[in-house]
Write a protein that holds these residues in place. Structure first.
Motif, mmCIF file in Angstrom:
data_model
loop_
_atom_site.group_PDB
_atom_site.id
_atom_site.type_symbol
_atom_site.label_atom_id
_atom_site.label_comp_id
_atom_site.label_asym_id
_atom_site.label_seq_id
_atom_site.Cartn_x
_atom_site.Cartn_y
_atom_site.Cartn_z
ATOM 1 N N PRO A 35 -27.495 -54.761 49.447
ATOM 2 C CA PRO A 35 -27.571 -54.507 51.046
ATOM 3 C C PRO A 35 -26.632 -53.552 51.866
ATOM 4 O O PRO A 35 -27.661 -52.675 52.805
ATOM 5 C CB PRO A 35 -26.623 -55.508 51.981
ATOM 6 N N GLY A 36 -25.979 -52.878 51.067
ATOM 7 C CA GLY A 36 -24.456 -52.098 51.288
ATOM 8 C C GLY A 36 -26.065 -50.214 51.107
ATOM 9 O O GLY A 36 -24.858 -49.207 51.913
ATOM 10 N N LYS A 37 -26.399 -50.736 50.710
ATOM 11 C CA LYS A 37 -27.438 -48.906 50.452
ATOM 12 C C LYS A 37 -27.917 -48.279 51.487
ATOM 13 O O LYS A 37 -28.308 -49.914 52.276
ATOM 14 C CB LYS A 37 -28.411 -49.380 48.934
ATOM 15 N N ASN A 38 -28.702 -47.504 50.734
ATOM 16 C CA ASN A 38 -29.251 -46.659 52.582
ATOM 17 C C ASN A 38 -30.583 -46.872 52.289
ATOM 18 O O ASN A 38 -30.688 -47.086 53.289
ATOM 19 C CB ASN A 38 -29.246 -45.251 51.432
ATOM 20 N N LEU A 39 -31.245 -48.233 51.471
ATOM 21 C CA LEU A 39 -32.068 -48.938 51.289
ATOM 22 C C LEU A 39 -31.544 -50.222 50.545
ATOM 23 O O LEU A 39 -30.856 -49.982 49.713
ATOM 24 C CB LEU A 39 -33.259 -48.137 50.524
ATOM 25 N N GLY A 40 -31.492 -50.524 51.599
ATOM 26 C CA GLY A 40 -30.042 -52.100 51.168
ATOM 27 C C GLY A 40 -31.774 -52.983 51.768
ATOM 28 O O GLY A 40 -32.028 -53.503 52.312
ATOM 29 N N ALA A 41 -31.748 -54.642 50.309
ATOM 30 C CA ALA A 41 -32.310 -55.716 50.731
ATOM 31 C C ALA A 41 -30.825 -56.650 51.522
ATOM 32 O O ALA A 41 -30.571 -55.862 51.931
ATOM 33 C CB ALA A 41 -33.146 -56.008 49.666
ATOM 34 N N LEU A 42 -31.939 -57.535 51.997
ATOM 35 C CA LEU A 42 -31.138 -58.702 52.832
ATOM 36 C C LEU A 42 -30.609 -58.863 51.954
ATOM 37 O O LEU A 42 -30.545 -60.836 52.036
ATOM 38 C CB LEU A 42 -32.298 -59.036 54.193
#
Length: 364
Positions: free
Chosen positions: A184-191
């Motif tokens: 989640p914390g990535k620039n493109l993060g899932a939930l």
């Protein structure tokens, strides 16, 4: 004023309705594993990375493991990685039975020092995993040159670099394959958790696709001793929504980084050494200082959140005591671990928040 280290609210408030609709779409379809949403996301992400194939999986660590297994790298082999990285890079190598070989970083970039890699190559070396740490691309040209010279696989650990560009090429397309994380914390993060392998190697892609699903191309027909590492349909649908916003989100991070670089003016703080702000998509904005404990406390007292990436270098982690290293063996990684401090960096930071952080740093 309080400025957290990370804040998802500005990002998620803008796409809330789309995320809810994405959930409803999967819920109403009643197909939750390896369905249309995963297929659609894999197409979107391979196109985004300018690669031919994307194979989604459970997380970023699994992505790297699947690549190594896909290339039959294992017991008796060696894989070169940077001494300054998150432990997942090393765990991927260990989990397939290969030996971790550490190479020091460049103190200016925090990335692997490409000029030191050749000295670590042996007849057992099978691959170089180059980490785009904090979202900053490594010197891919030099790594490509070495891989060609010694017939090695060039694997990108792109867990922090979604959307970064190296000399006009998208991260993920620079080597033989790349592993991404959608934590989640990535620039493109899932939930939730998620990961992916991207590659233009059709043979690797086919094998990884089977390995992530019990080693099976056809249900109940198992070609390999695979694993269960699959991105679920709901997370895939969320990522489809988010990837449409990634360019805007990364641009915002670059704007924040530009202001930090231009306006932080304190002789006790060492800023990242960059030629162009756009070299990085700034997953992390890390500074260095000999007085880290004092600065960390000062910022905390002023309501500003920070994080240390990473407080213990790989060779001194208890998990890797079997490598036999001691304090002083990798002095540059150790120096970074003692002095690095990551500042707030997230999409939607207001001008007041950015200026407050800069002001507090300059007054220290």
């Amino acid at each position: 004023m309080r400025v957290p280290f990370i804040n998802f609210e500005p990002m998620h408030s803008e796409i809330r309705d789309e995320i809810i609709e994405a959930f409803k779409k999967v819920y109403d379809r009643n197909w939750f594993i390896l369905g249309q949403s995963v297929e659609n996301f894999e197409k979107d992400f391979s196109k985004y990375c300018n690669t031919d194939y994307c194979i989604s999986c459970g997380n970023g660590l699994d992505a790297l493991c699947l690549i190594l297994r896909g290339y039959d790298i294992g017991e008796g082999d060696e894989v070169i990685i940077p001494s300054n990285t998150y432990i997942a890079t090393a765990l991927a190598v260990s989990n397939v039975g290969a030996k971790v070989v550490l190479v020091e970083p460049d103190i200016k970039t925090f990335n692997i020092d490409v000029n030191k890699i050749e000295g670590a190559i042996t007849k057992r070396t099978k691959a170089i995993i180059a980490v785009h740490l904090y979202g900053r691309p490594i010197d891919a040209d030099k790594v490509r040159e070495l891989c060609k010279k010694f017939n090695l696989k060039f694997i990108e650990d792109a867990a922090q670099a979604h959307g970064a560009i190296y000399k006009g090429e998208k991260i993920g397309s620079l080597g033989d394959a790349a592993g991404f994380s959608f934590y989640p914390g990535k620039n493109l993060g899932a939930l939730g958790d998620g990961g992916a392998v991207v590659t233009s190697d059709i043979i690797l892609a086919q094998k990884v696709r089977a390995l992530r699903n019990y080693g099976s191309f056809i249900k109940y027909h198992n070609e390999f001793k695979g694993v269960n590492s699959r991105l679920d349909e709901i997370q895939a649908e969320f990522l489809i929504v988010k990837i449409r916003q990634l360019y805007k989100w990364n641009n915002d991070r670059q704007k924040i980084a530009k202001l930090y670089l231009e306006r932080i003016n304190n002789s006790k703080i060492i800023l990242p050494d960059v030629k162009l702000v756009k070299d990085s998509i700034w997953h992390v904005f890390a500074v260095r200082t000999k007085y880290r404990t004092e600065l960390e406390q000062h910022l905390k007292d002023k309501g500003i959140g920070t994080l240390i990436h990473y407080p213990i270098p790989l060779h001194l982690q208890k998990a890797y005591k079997d490598l036999g290293y001691k304090s002083g063996d990798f002095p540059i990684a150790e120096k970074i671990s003692r002095t690095v401090l990551s500042l707030p960096m997230w999409y939607g930071m207001s001008d007041d928040e950015i200026n407050y952080v800069i002001g507090v740093l300059n007054q220290w």
